[in-house]
Design an enzyme around this catalytic site. Structure first.
Site, PDB file in Angstrom:
ATOM      1  N   GLU A  76       0.850  -1.186   0.000  1.00  0.00           N
ATOM      2  CA  GLU A  76       0.000   0.000   0.000  1.00  0.00           C
ATOM      3  C   GLU A  76       0.887   1.237   0.000  1.00  0.00           C
ATOM      4  OE1 GLU A  76      -2.849   0.091   3.204  1.00  0.00           O
ATOM      5  OE2 GLU A  76      -3.579   2.076   2.628  1.00  0.00           O
ATOM      6  N   TYR A 106      -6.824  -8.791  11.758  1.00  0.00           N
ATOM      7  CA  TYR A 106      -5.532  -8.524  12.409  1.00  0.00           C
ATOM      8  C   TYR A 106      -5.608  -8.933  13.877  1.00  0.00           C
ATOM      9  CZ  TYR A 106      -4.441  -5.570   8.368  1.00  0.00           C
ATOM     10  OH  TYR A 106      -4.199  -5.109   7.098  1.00  0.00           O
ATOM     11  N   ASN A 117      -6.571   1.634   2.884  1.00  0.00           N
ATOM     12  CA  ASN A 117      -7.264   2.896   3.119  1.00  0.00           C
ATOM     13  C   ASN A 117      -6.836   3.960   2.119  1.00  0.00           C
ATOM     14  OD1 ASN A 117      -8.412   1.635   5.317  1.00  0.00           O
ATOM     15  ND2 ASN A 117      -6.991   2.494   6.804  1.00  0.00           N
ATOM     16  N   ASN A 164     -12.151  -0.608  -0.664  1.00  0.00           N
ATOM     17  CA  ASN A 164     -11.474  -1.165   0.508  1.00  0.00           C
ATOM     18  C   ASN A 164     -12.206  -0.791   1.788  1.00  0.00           C
ATOM     19  OD1 ASN A 164      -8.961  -2.218   1.982  1.00  0.00           O
ATOM     20  ND2 ASN A 164      -9.140  -0.139   2.796  1.00  0.00           N
ATOM     21  N   GLU A 165     -12.506  -1.772   2.598  1.00  0.00           N
ATOM     22  CA  GLU A 165     -13.086  -1.556   3.946  1.00  0.00           C
ATOM     23  C   GLU A 165     -14.113  -0.430   3.955  1.00  0.00           C
ATOM     24  OE1 GLU A 165      -9.968  -1.271   6.914  1.00  0.00           O
ATOM     25  OE2 GLU A 165      -9.504  -3.389   6.712  1.00  0.00           O
ATOM     26  N   GLN A 167       1.367  -6.305   5.683  1.00  0.00           N
ATOM     27  CA  GLN A 167       1.727  -6.045   4.296  1.00  0.00           C
ATOM     28  C   GLN A 167       3.074  -6.681   3.996  1.00  0.00           C
ATOM     29  OE1 GLN A 167       1.119  -1.901   3.314  1.00  0.00           O
ATOM     30  NE2 GLN A 167      -0.884  -1.816   4.272  1.00  0.00           N
ATOM     31  N   GLU A 217      -6.523  -9.114   3.639  1.00  0.00           N
ATOM     32  CA  GLU A 217      -5.618  -8.515   4.632  1.00  0.00           C
ATOM     33  C   GLU A 217      -5.641  -9.390   5.879  1.00  0.00           C
ATOM     34  OE1 GLU A 217      -5.982  -4.350   5.611  1.00  0.00           O
ATOM     35  OE2 GLU A 217      -6.605  -3.854   3.564  1.00  0.00           O
TER      36      GLU A 217
HETATM   37  O1  AHR Z   1      -2.991  -2.787   6.168  1.00  0.00           O
HETATM   38  C1  AHR Z   1      -3.160  -1.590   6.844  1.00  0.00           C
HETATM   39  C2  AHR Z   1      -4.576  -1.061   6.794  1.00  0.00           C
HETATM   40  O2  AHR Z   1      -5.429  -1.926   7.489  1.00  0.00           O
HETATM   41  C3  AHR Z   1      -5.221  -0.987   5.433  1.00  0.00           C
HETATM   42  O3  AHR Z   1      -4.925   0.192   4.769  1.00  0.00           O
HETATM   43  C4  AHR Z   1      -6.679  -1.048   5.730  1.00  0.00           C
HETATM   44  O4  AHR Z   1      -7.418  -1.620   4.693  1.00  0.00           O
HETATM   45  C5  AHR Z   1      -6.748  -1.832   7.026  1.00  0.00           C
HETATM   46  O5  AHR Z   1      -7.524  -1.189   7.956  1.00  0.00           O
END
Ligand code: AHR
Length: 497
Positions: free
Chosen positions: A27, A244, A72, A172-173, A345, A291
């Site tokens: 990103e 995450y 993001n 995205n999100e 990432q 992700e």
């Molecule tokens: O990977 C970091 C961020 O985590 C990304 O930009 C977003 O999609 C997620 O919240």
């Protein structure tokens, strides 16, 4: 010593493994791009400004697909800022990470870089501030050969061959209040649908990923997913999920992240299957875990409007690496429905690879379990029947103390077995039986463990957390006993004859 058994039978294949399960993510965030993969002034940069030391480290990791440019970031990104002569590209404020974006790296640079990294792109379009039309123009710019405004513009920019990106993410999100241009489920679903129609008209060969829930904790989960799929079921190929984890002082619950991820995947599968039934559809919706990782979410409050700030540069510990190993077992064991996954990432920002802008490259602890599974977890994934104790965790209740994964590639006759022992105190003797495969010759046995679960790698000491190779059992056999140290990750490989 504690005992456990595991049986793998060749008749119980779960699925063929889509290699895109071993994807990752770049990103425009922090130093992922600038001073990460792209740094023209670095002594190791090639003629296009790509750091070759970083490229080599990525090639060794075997990452068959890389998501780009966000995250993001994409929700405020005008992709036309990143094309054409570099000196004419605008410098802008990036509202996602409060950074300065110089646009010196854009979609064409990404395409060239991806070729050199032996990977393909999973491109996200902006559905925050962007429109379905702008998304269509981007697909035209990238995938149409020539003879139209945008494809001819690509030629004029020095890229005569189409990039032919095959996977596109519809935003995205978009459920997150942090997202630039966040939408309600209904509004997103309508916008995603109209964008999907345009993209598939431009290039019917591509596959599309709709935004699912950003996490299980979203108040809109799983209603969001149901609503989006009800609108878009016939137009998209995947629903995404993001996940995450981080250590909050409770090791046992953190090590059980593999269990929680399985629960999240199961709920999204069930939601997708509900919509399938409701729509009387024959199509099975696949999942894109585009992700996932351990992420500490610290280091985010940098001074505003800096270029390539050092944000989210997590230094991963042995414990984090074990959790990543456990998560990989869940991902691959779900290969019948999860077809793509991206370790988020790849470089510098919450990443297994760290660069020194004035020096070299460091592999964090999490690099190793990912590399082992991405390199050797190929072919088909087989059900593992594991008999072991349950461990009580504060977050998830009773969870199996072992997380196991077995893969077999009939083309190379290579079998691989991976196991996380999440028992903090006890070594476990695991009796491992392979049925119907024939005789197996052990060719590799590596273990990642240590006395200090918080040990990390550094430039000064880069091999503190690396897997250790063990002595191999010399005989061909069908049954093996592995000693799994407490809190450890093991990989065993065999040649089948
Ligand atoms: O990977 C970091 C961020 O985590 C990304 O930009 C977003 O999609 C997620 O919240």
């Amino acid at each position: 010593m504690k005992k456990a058994t595991c049986i793998v039978n060749k008749h119980f294949k779960i699925a063929d493994i889509d290699q895109r399960l071993y994807g990752s993510f770049i990103e425009h965030m922090g130093r992922a791009v600038y001073t990460g993969i792209y740094q023209p002034e670095h002594p190791n940069a090639d003629e296009e400004g790509f750091r070759q030391d970083v490229l080599q480290t990525i090639q060794q990791l075997n990452v068959p697909i890389v998501r780009y440019p966000g995250g993001n970031f994409v929700s405020g990104y005008d992709w036309t800022d990143g094309i054409g002569p570099k000196h004419q590209r605008p410098t802008r404020l990036d509202y996602a990470w409060f950074s300065i974006e110089t646009n010196q790296f854009g979609i064409n640079e990404f395409a060239s870089w991806a070729k050199k990294a032996n990977t393909q792109g999973m491109i996200a379009v902006n559905l925050g501030t962007g429109t379905p039309q702008q998304a269509g123009y981007l697909v035209e710019y990238c995938n149409i050969e020539s003879g139209t405004y945008w494809s001819d513009m690509r030629h004029s920019h020095g890229y005569p061959q189409p990039h032919n990106f095959k996977v596109w993410c519809l935003g995205n999100e978009m459920d997150g209040e942090w997202q630039i241009g966040r939408l309600s489920a209904e509004d997103y679903a309508k916008k995603a649908l109209e964008t999907a129609k345009i993209i598939k008209w431009v290039d019917p060969e591509v596959e599309l990923v709709a935004c699912g829930s950003s996490s299980k904790e979203m108040t809109t989960f799983p209603e969001w997913d149901r609503t989006v799929l009800e609108h878009c079921y016939n137009y998209v190929d995947y629903i995404s999920l993001h996940r995450y984890y981080h250590y909050e002082g409770d090791k046992q619950s953190f090590l059980a992240a593999f269990y929680d991820l399985n629960d999240f995947i199961s709920t999204i599968k069930a939601t997708a299957d509900y919509v399938k039934a409701q729509q009387r559809s024959d199509k099975v919706m696949m999942l894109s875990l585009d992700e996932w990782n351990v992420w500490y979410l610290n280091q985010m409050n940098q001074k505003r409007w800096q270029w390539a700030p050092a944000i989210a540069e997590d230094v991963y510990s042995l414990l984090d690496a074990l959790v990543v190993g456990g998560l990989l077992t869940t991902i691959v064991n779900n290969a019948d429905r999860v077809k793509m996954a991206c370790l988020a990432q790849l470089v510098n920002a919450l990443a297994p690879i760290h660069t020194d802008a004035k020096g070299g490259v460091l592999k964090h602890s999490t690099y190793y379990p990912f590399q082992q599974v991405s390199q050797y977890g190929r072919g088909g994934v087989y059900r593992t029947i594991t008999l072991c104790d349950q461990i009580n965790t504060d977050k998830y209740g009773e969870v199996s103390e072992l997380a196991t994964l077995s893969t077999f590639d009939p083309d190379s006759n290579q079998l691989a077995f991976f196991v996380l022992n999440s028992n903090l105190e006890n070594e476990i003797a695991l009796t491992l039986t392979f049925e119907e495969f024939g005789e197996l010759q052990m060719t590799d046995h590596q273990v990642l463990h240590g006395n200090d679960l918080f040990a990390v790698n550094s430039f000064a000491q880069s091999d503190t957390v690396v897997p250790q190779s063990l002595t191999l059992e010399p005989l061909s056999a069908k049954v093996f006993t592995l000693a799994l140290p407490p809190t450890s990750w093991s990989m065993v490989r065999f040649t089948v004859s």
